[in-house]
Write an enzyme that holds these catalytic residues in place. Structure first.
Site, short mmCIF file in Angstrom:
data_model
loop_
_atom_site.label_atom_id
_atom_site.label_comp_id
_atom_site.label_asym_id
_atom_site.label_seq_id
_atom_site.Cartn_x
_atom_site.Cartn_y
_atom_site.Cartn_z
N VAL A 12 0.81 -1.22 0.00
CA VAL A 12 0.00 0.00 0.00
C VAL A 12 0.85 1.27 0.00
O VAL A 12 0.33 2.36 -0.23
CB VAL A 12 -0.97 0.01 1.20
CG1 VAL A 12 -1.91 -1.19 1.12
CG2 VAL A 12 -0.24 0.00 2.53
N LYS A 13 2.13 1.15 0.31
CA LYS A 13 3.10 2.26 0.27
C LYS A 13 2.55 3.54 0.90
O LYS A 13 2.65 4.63 0.34
CB LYS A 13 3.57 2.52 -1.17
CG LYS A 13 4.39 1.36 -1.74
CD LYS A 13 4.94 1.67 -3.11
CE LYS A 13 5.82 0.56 -3.64
NZ LYS A 13 5.06 -0.67 -3.97
N ARG A 14 2.01 3.39 2.09
CA ARG A 14 1.50 4.56 2.79
C ARG A 14 2.65 5.35 3.42
O ARG A 14 3.69 4.79 3.76
CB ARG A 14 0.50 4.14 3.87
CG ARG A 14 -0.76 3.46 3.33
CD ARG A 14 -1.46 4.33 2.30
NE ARG A 14 -2.79 3.85 1.98
CZ ARG A 14 -3.19 3.47 0.78
NH1 ARG A 14 -2.35 3.49 -0.23
NH2 ARG A 14 -4.42 3.07 0.56
#
Length: 306
Positions: free
Chosen positions: A104-106
């Site tokens: 999700v590369k938050r």
């Protein structure tokens, strides 16, 4: 969860994570037709098609691998129906005993970072109740905003015994525009790697930390350096196969115990039926083609682990 991941890697002798990154163009025609016949050529139809595609692939590979990594963007592009397919995929993979790494590369700060951490790894409060939302086992996190963006995830990881993989040296060609920049004589990715090791000391499993790192297979010399900088971090290695990473280059990513890294393949597995090597399976048996591709990848990676 890091302990479970390592035990599964050892048990299966397979340091492999399959990226469930479905573009609609990857989905065989017969699967699309079945979904469209029920929901029409709509977002709902697209969501159903990618869910059925994922389910068939998972049914064919779940006993061979320890983990999967769905990339959320491939689902978000189809709006709410796509996110429903994402949730079904996460839930189904967990039911099958797979560790789920939500790609999700938050990366944000304060209450926003805390909300991301709660939604993907923790629990949200509704009145007197608490509920897991997406409920992945790990999430990928962008460290660009510094400790303010990471600490909320660490708190949730402590509470839930889950984990994160922090972007350190990514596999894409332009990653060096920022990641290779020298700061006091050392590249930025080394400084980030040191912070990963520092953050990881706060949340240790039996041998490896809850805090892992993303280091691309396309940069093995940098991987060798980062393995030493982060000895207790599990390294998630994208870039194998379709992006050009070779098994022979992956040895530096593993520790002497043969553990410490898990290698991702996405298109190379889920689109195996489109490759000449697996053409004999045809589109009808796309799941079986994916299974054979996983078997071949596991065998190929043995050369990297000695």
């Amino acid at each position: 969860m890091i302990n479970k991941l390592m035990k599964q890697i050892e048990k299966l002798d397979a340091p492999v994570v399959v990226g469930l990154d479905p573009m609609l163009s990857y989905v065989p025609e017969q699967v699309q037709k079945a979904a469209f016949s029920e929901y029409g050529e709509t977002l709902e139809g697209a969501g159903e098609a990618i869910w059925q595609y994922n389910k068939t692939i998972v049914d064919n590979i779940y006993d061979l691998i320890p983990a999967v990594k769905p990339q959320i963007a491939m689902y978000e592009q189809f709006g709410i129906p796509g996110m429903i397919a994402y949730q079904k995929t996460v839930d189904y993979c967990r039911e099958k005993g797979l560790v789920v790494i939500g790609d999700v590369k938050r990366g944000d700060i304060g209450s926003t970072s805390a909300a991301y951490a709660a939604g993907h790894l923790g629990r949200v409060t509704v009145g007197a109740n608490t509920f897991p939302a997406f409920n992945e086992d790990f999430s990928t996190v962008n460290p660009y905003l510094g400790s303010d963006g990471i600490k909320p995830f660490l708190e949730v990881c402590k509470a839930e015994k889950k984990g994160i993989f922090i972007l350190v040296k990514t596999s894409n060609p332009s990653s060096g525009e920022f990641q290779d920049r020298l700061i006091d004589g050392r590249p930025l990715y080394e400084w980030v790697g040191e912070k990963v090791a520092e953050w990881g000391e706060e949340v240790m499993g039996d041998t490896y930390s809850y805090v892992g790192a993303v280091v691309g297979a396309t940069y093995p010399e940098m991987g060798k350096v980062l393995r030493k900088v982060m000895p207790k971090a599990c390294i998630l290695v994208p870039g194998y196969g379709a992006q050009g990473g070779k098994a022979k280059d992956l040895a530096p990513y593993f520790n002497e115990d043969g553990l410490g890294a898990i290698v991702n393949s996405s298109r190379g597995i889920i689109c195996a039926y489109k490759q000449e090597k697996y053409a004999k399976f045809g589109a009808e048996a796309f799941g079986e083609a994916s299974r054979q591709a996983v078997i071949d990848m596991i065998e190929d990676l043995k050369s990297a682990r000695g």
